[in-house]
Write an enzyme that holds these catalytic residues in place. Sequence first.
Site, PDB file in Angstrom:
ATOM      1  N   HIS A 103       1.500   2.891   8.886  1.00 38.47           N
ATOM      2  CA  HIS A 103       1.663   4.017   7.853  1.00 38.47           C
ATOM      3  C   HIS A 103       1.620   4.966   7.869  1.00 38.47           C
ATOM      4  CE1 HIS A 103      -2.689   3.031   9.328  1.00 38.47           C
ATOM      5  NE2 HIS A 103      -3.196   3.953   8.605  1.00 38.47           N
ATOM      6  N   HIS A 105       0.176   8.585   4.782  1.00 35.62           N
ATOM      7  CA  HIS A 105      -0.544   8.596   3.721  1.00 35.62           C
ATOM      8  C   HIS A 105       0.539   9.618   3.279  1.00 35.62           C
ATOM      9  CE1 HIS A 105      -4.663   6.425   4.992  1.00 35.62           C
ATOM     10  NE2 HIS A 105      -3.726   7.216   6.586  1.00 35.62           N
TER      11      HIS A 105
HETATM   12  P1  5GP Z   1      -5.961   5.468   8.986  1.00 32.54           P
HETATM   13  O1  5GP Z   1      -6.928   5.384   9.790  1.00 32.54           O
HETATM   14  O2  5GP Z   1      -5.904   4.095   9.949  1.00 32.54           O
HETATM   15  O3  5GP Z   1      -4.887   6.177   9.227  1.00 32.54           O
HETATM   16  O4  5GP Z   1      -5.696   4.755   7.731  1.00 32.54           O
HETATM   17  C1  5GP Z   1      -5.988   3.471   7.028  1.00 32.54           C
HETATM   18  C2  5GP Z   1      -5.893   3.268   5.362  1.00 32.54           C
HETATM   19  O5  5GP Z   1      -6.228   2.007   4.943  1.00 32.54           O
HETATM   20  C3  5GP Z   1      -7.341   4.137   5.740  1.00 32.54           C
HETATM   21  O6  5GP Z   1      -7.249   5.218   4.452  1.00 32.54           O
HETATM   22  C4  5GP Z   1      -7.618   3.003   4.682  1.00 32.54           C
HETATM   23  O7  5GP Z   1      -9.144   3.569   3.369  1.00 32.54           O
HETATM   24  C5  5GP Z   1      -7.277   1.495   4.308  1.00 32.54           C
HETATM   25  N1  5GP Z   1      -7.476   0.526   4.298  1.00 32.54           N
HETATM   26  C6  5GP Z   1      -8.675  -0.117   4.945  1.00 32.54           C
HETATM   27  N2  5GP Z   1      -8.635  -1.536   4.651  1.00 32.54           N
HETATM   28  C7  5GP Z   1      -7.367  -1.477   3.317  1.00 32.54           C
HETATM   29  C8  5GP Z   1      -6.949  -2.669   3.160  1.00 32.54           C
HETATM   30  O8  5GP Z   1      -7.680  -4.103   2.913  1.00 32.54           O
HETATM   31  N3  5GP Z   1      -6.474  -2.900   2.223  1.00 32.54           N
HETATM   32  C9  5GP Z   1      -5.960  -1.298   1.612  1.00 32.54           C
HETATM   33  N4  5GP Z   1      -4.713  -0.870   0.158  1.00 32.54           N
HETATM   34  N5  5GP Z   1      -6.198  -0.273   1.975  1.00 32.54           N
HETATM   35  C10 5GP Z   1      -6.958   0.207   3.494  1.00 32.54           C
END
Ligand code: 5GP
Length: 142
Positions: A103, A105
């Site tokens: 993913h 951001h």
């Molecule tokens: P990472 O740290 O893996 O780049 O980011 C994961 C992102 O997913 C974080 O910004 C967190 O806030 C978001 N996130 C975690 N769980 C969920 C969820 O259940 N639904 C949504 N929409 N976002 C999530």
Amino acid sequence: MPSYDPENIFAKILRGEIPSHKIFEDEHTYAFMDIMPQADGHALVITKAGSRNLLDADPSVFAPLMATVQKVARAAQKAFGVEGVLIKQFNEADAGQTVYHLHVHVIPRPAGTLLKPHSGKMADHSLLAEHAGKYRAALAEA
Ligand code: 5GP
């Protein structure tokens, strides 16, 4: 590196097993609101093909992924009245990754504001629904 786990939360979102505030979808990608936004309008763009992150992904996913990132980033400018849009992407825990499905951001950055913590506080669903609606309206105008 561990293999891709199809039970991760974003795979469940893609399968409609848990809800999300949808912004955009096409054949290869899905965009929705981050549940713990670092700023108003913090969105995520995910691939429909499953990979943990950029490191194990098939390179064919990058062009459609970044095309959607660009689309959502432009919509963020319009929807949230900003010029600056931060794009970020984490690979593995040491780099800050918490959800193991590729993913990107997309974070609108109003001038002079600080970001809230990564994976910090959950936002109200009503606010996330409102922000997803702003994105969809901006995309419909584009
Ligand atoms: P990472 O740290 O893996 O780049 O980011 C994961 C992102 O997913 C974080 O910004 C967190 O806030 C978001 N996130 C975690 N769980 C969920 C969820 O259940 N639904 C949504 N929409 N976002 C999530």
